[in-house]
Design a protein around this motif. Structure first.
Motif, PDB file in Angstrom:
ATOM      1  N   VAL A  67       0.720  -1.039  -0.077  1.00  0.00           N
ATOM      2  CA  VAL A  67       0.061   0.058  -0.049  1.00  0.00           C
ATOM      3  C   VAL A  67       0.854   1.433   0.104  1.00  0.00           C
ATOM      4  N   PRO A  68       0.568   2.282  -0.416  1.00  0.00           N
ATOM      5  CA  PRO A  68       1.433   3.588  -0.617  1.00  0.00           C
ATOM      6  C   PRO A  68       1.617   4.027   0.920  1.00  0.00           C
ATOM      7  N   PHE A  69       3.054   4.202   0.984  1.00  0.00           N
ATOM      8  CA  PHE A  69       3.473   4.766   2.271  1.00  0.00           C
ATOM      9  C   PHE A  69       3.381   6.152   2.399  1.00  0.00           C
ATOM     10  N   ALA A  70       2.600   6.565   3.277  1.00  0.00           N
ATOM     11  CA  ALA A  70       2.183   8.180   3.422  1.00  0.00           C
ATOM     12  C   ALA A  70       2.262   8.367   4.941  1.00  0.00           C
ATOM     13  N   PRO A  71       2.282   9.737   5.344  1.00  0.00           N
ATOM     14  CA  PRO A  71       2.238  10.091   6.791  1.00  0.00           C
ATOM     15  C   PRO A  71       0.899   9.833   7.291  1.00  0.00           C
ATOM     16  N   ALA A  72       0.656   9.439   8.554  1.00  0.00           N
ATOM     17  CA  ALA A  72      -0.384   9.240   9.124  1.00  0.00           C
ATOM     18  C   ALA A  72      -1.423  10.651   8.988  1.00  0.00           C
ATOM     19  N   ASP A  73      -0.574  11.715   9.061  1.00  0.00           N
ATOM     20  CA  ASP A  73      -1.077  13.077   9.028  1.00  0.00           C
ATOM     21  C   ASP A  73      -0.360  13.787   7.920  1.00  0.00           C
ATOM     22  N   PRO A  74      -0.940  14.394   7.263  1.00  0.00           N
ATOM     23  CA  PRO A  74      -0.305  15.000   5.962  1.00  0.00           C
ATOM     24  C   PRO A  74       0.699  16.310   6.480  1.00  0.00           C
ATOM     25  N   LYS A  75       0.213  16.902   7.654  1.00  0.00           N
ATOM     26  CA  LYS A  75       1.176  17.733   8.189  1.00  0.00           C
ATOM     27  C   LYS A  75       2.178  17.456   9.173  1.00  0.00           C
TER      28      LYS A  75
END
Length: 590
Positions: free
Chosen positions: A571-579
């Motif tokens: 799955v895409p590895f992204a921040p839990a919170d975009p900020k």
């Protein structure tokens, strides 16, 4: 007796001032670095300063009264014809400053060495503005020219061998391609890559490697015409440009080069080495587009020569399937650069879980990061499509740095949930002495605890340079990082070298796991790797787990951790919170 008194104080003062000015002029003339010669309007020498004496080879006492043309023997630089009389031109105000050759007088009084000078001439006038003589200043430009020539030589030649370098070779190649296109001439281009050079360099050291390169240059030079261009393109790679030479003659020269190198023996401290060379040959004609295409074709042919057994000559054929595959790799290189610049690389993550529920304390998730490229149409490209090209063209260290920077930026907001983050490293990064410092800097930048980072390196990359890999692992382990040996079992020397590599995990090669239910040999390999890993205190990870039956069998074998599509999809590895955190941009790292 009558008398008169005359006030001569003004006259004395004038004489004193005149003497002082004359003395200043004389001291200045003696100290000036340029040669200064004065003569009367008839061209008879009146004085030379010390610099003029040194430059012309004449003493002032000997030159005084002689014609200026016999003291300052000037001639044209190209035709070597004597220059017109300087005094006559000056009096007629027709002198135009230009460089010339000055013929010195040697110790025996005969004409000697010629120097490049820049003469300038001015008239000496009296109070009535009448010309009473000339002053000739000779500025020696021979050293300036020699310095400029040396700089030009250094900019266009390889310091080790004295051969022309890549930049100069490409300039000459471009000129040859232009002539081929405009005049219909035919030339031959060769790309040469020495075989077995790395053996000498690694065995005997860089000094011996440098000496070998120097001797190789002489061996190759002896097989070429004076009009041919031999260049060192970098490392152990050379280029040859044979102008006005067709394919047939070019092949004969290439074969002569190959034979000369094969017969050469390099001796170093009671050891003797034989070498070979792989040569790619390309004909330059009206159809050749540019330098980049010509070199790409020659490099592709050289690659085919290496793949075909080395120490051979390969003529470039555009329809050759192997050559086309090589060109495909080169296209991937440009696409990778474009993707990095455009931010079209991304990371996916895939779960690694205990094979037995509750077998390990659940302190957090264990994930592996997977690199993906997004193509020009927005489709995901798997790494095996572009990584081989990146490895061949040494792009992997740059990509590895991008992965680390981007992963750390994303992890900055997810460390509470992710206990172990596995990041793949290429074999090239194992040789990057600056990489551990880069990891430490990025960890400090994003506030990452390095005891949660596990670097995965392939077993084949590690054992190809065992000492270097071991030192690299230890250096990063001191920072807190863990290591996993990926694709373990793929190399024939796995078990012999395992004890020298301080890794925490063994990842069983997926080819064994995938077919272990159908192939007894693969099943035995999985079991052997699992047992040896445990015996050495390492945890084992089975990848490519694609069914419940495979998972159950791995549990029975005692494998510690499992990974695969049956466990979890990437799955895409992204921040839990975009900020969260200071996330790295998708750009060239380092």
């Amino acid at each position: 007796m009558a008398g008169s008194l005359t006030d001569i104080s003004d006259h004395k003062r004038y004489e004193t001032q005149l003497f002082a000015e004359k003395e200043r002029a004389q001291v200045t003339l003696q100290a000036i670095g340029d040669a200064v010669v004065t003569a009367d309007v008839w061209g008879r020498v009146e004085s030379l300063n010390p610099a003029a004496e040194a430059l012309t080879g004449w003493r002032e006492a000997d030159a005084r009264g002689l014609p200026l043309s016999s003291i300052c023997v000037l001639r044209d630089e190209e035709s070597l014809a004597p220059l017109p009389d300087i005094v006559t031109l000056a009096l007629r105000q027709r002198w135009r400053s230009r460089s010339a050759q000055l013929v010195q007088r040697d110790v025996s009084g005969l004409p000697g060495q010629a120097l490049a000078v820049k003469p300038s001439v001015a008239l000496i006038r009296d109070r009535a503005a009448q010309a009473i003589g000339v002053v000739v200043v000779l500025h020696d430009i021979s050293q300036e020219r020699a310095h400029a020539a040396r700089l030009a030589y250094e900019a266009s030649h390889d310091a080790l061998t004295g051969l022309v370098n890549r930049a100069e070779f490409e300039r000459r190649l471009d000129a040859a391609i232009t002539r081929a296109r405009e005049q219909g001439t035919t030339h031959t281009l060769m790309y040469l890559d020495l075989d077995q050079f790395k053996v000498v360099n690694d065995t005997c050291g860089h000094a011996a490697g440098d000496e070998l390169i120097r001797q190789m240059a002489e061996v190759m030079r002896s097989q070429l015409r004076r009009s041919d261009t031999l260049a060192r393109l970098g490392g152990d790679e050379f280029g040859v440009l044979l102008e006005h030479c067709g394919t047939g003659d070019g092949e004969r020269v290439a074969e002569a080069l190959r034979h000369a190198i094969a017969c050469f023996r390099f001796a170093h401290r009671q050891r003797t080495f034989t070498l070979g060379v792989s040569i790619g040959l390309v004909t330059l004609d009206r159809q050749t587009v540019n330098v980049a295409e010509a070199l790409s074709a020659a490099d592709a042919a050289c690659y085919v020569a290496k793949e075909g057994g080395r120490n051979r000559v390969q003529v470039y054929h555009p329809l050759d399937s192997v050559v086309q595959a090589r060109h495909g790799e080169m296209e991937w290189v440009s696409r990778v650069h474009a993707a990095l610049a455009a931010g079209r690389f991304c990371l996916y993550s895939q779960e690694i879980v205990p094979a037995h529920d509750g077998a390990l304390p659940q302190t957090g998730r264990h994930v592996e990061l997977l690199l993906r490229m997004v193509d020009e149409r927005g489709r995901l490209v798997p790494p095996m499509a572009f990584v081989p090209a990146c490895e061949r063209y040494n792009l992997m260290p740059m990509i590895d740095r991008w992965v680390v920077e981007t992963a750390f930026g994303t992890l900055a907001g997810r460390q509470a949930e992710i206990a172990t983050c596995a990041i793949n490293l290429s074999g090239s990064s194992l040789a990057d002495l600056q990489f551990p410092d880069f990891v430490r800097e990025q960890a400090q930048r994003f506030g990452i605890a390095l005891d949660g980072i596990c670097f995965e390196i392939t077993e084949t990359a590690a054992i190809s340079n065992l000492a270097q890999a071991g030192a690299f692992i230890l250096q990063l382990q001191q920072l807190g990082c863990k290591f996993a040996l990926d694709d373990f079992g793929a190399g024939m020397s796995s078990f012999t070298y395992l004890k020298h590599l301080p890794a925490a995990y063994l990842k069983i090669d997926g080819s064994f796991v995938r077919d272990m239910l159908a192939d007894p040999v693969n099943l035995v390999m999985v079991e052997v790797i699992q047992r040896i890993g445990h015996a050495m205190g390492k945890q084992t990870i089975a990848e490519f787990v694609e069914s419940e039956a495979m998972l159950e069998r791995l549990r029975e074998l005692g494998v510690d951790l499992v990974q695969g599509y049956h466990i979890a999809q990437p799955v895409p590895f992204a921040p839990a919170d975009p900020k969260a955190g200071d996330r790295a941009e998708l750009a060239l790292a380092g």
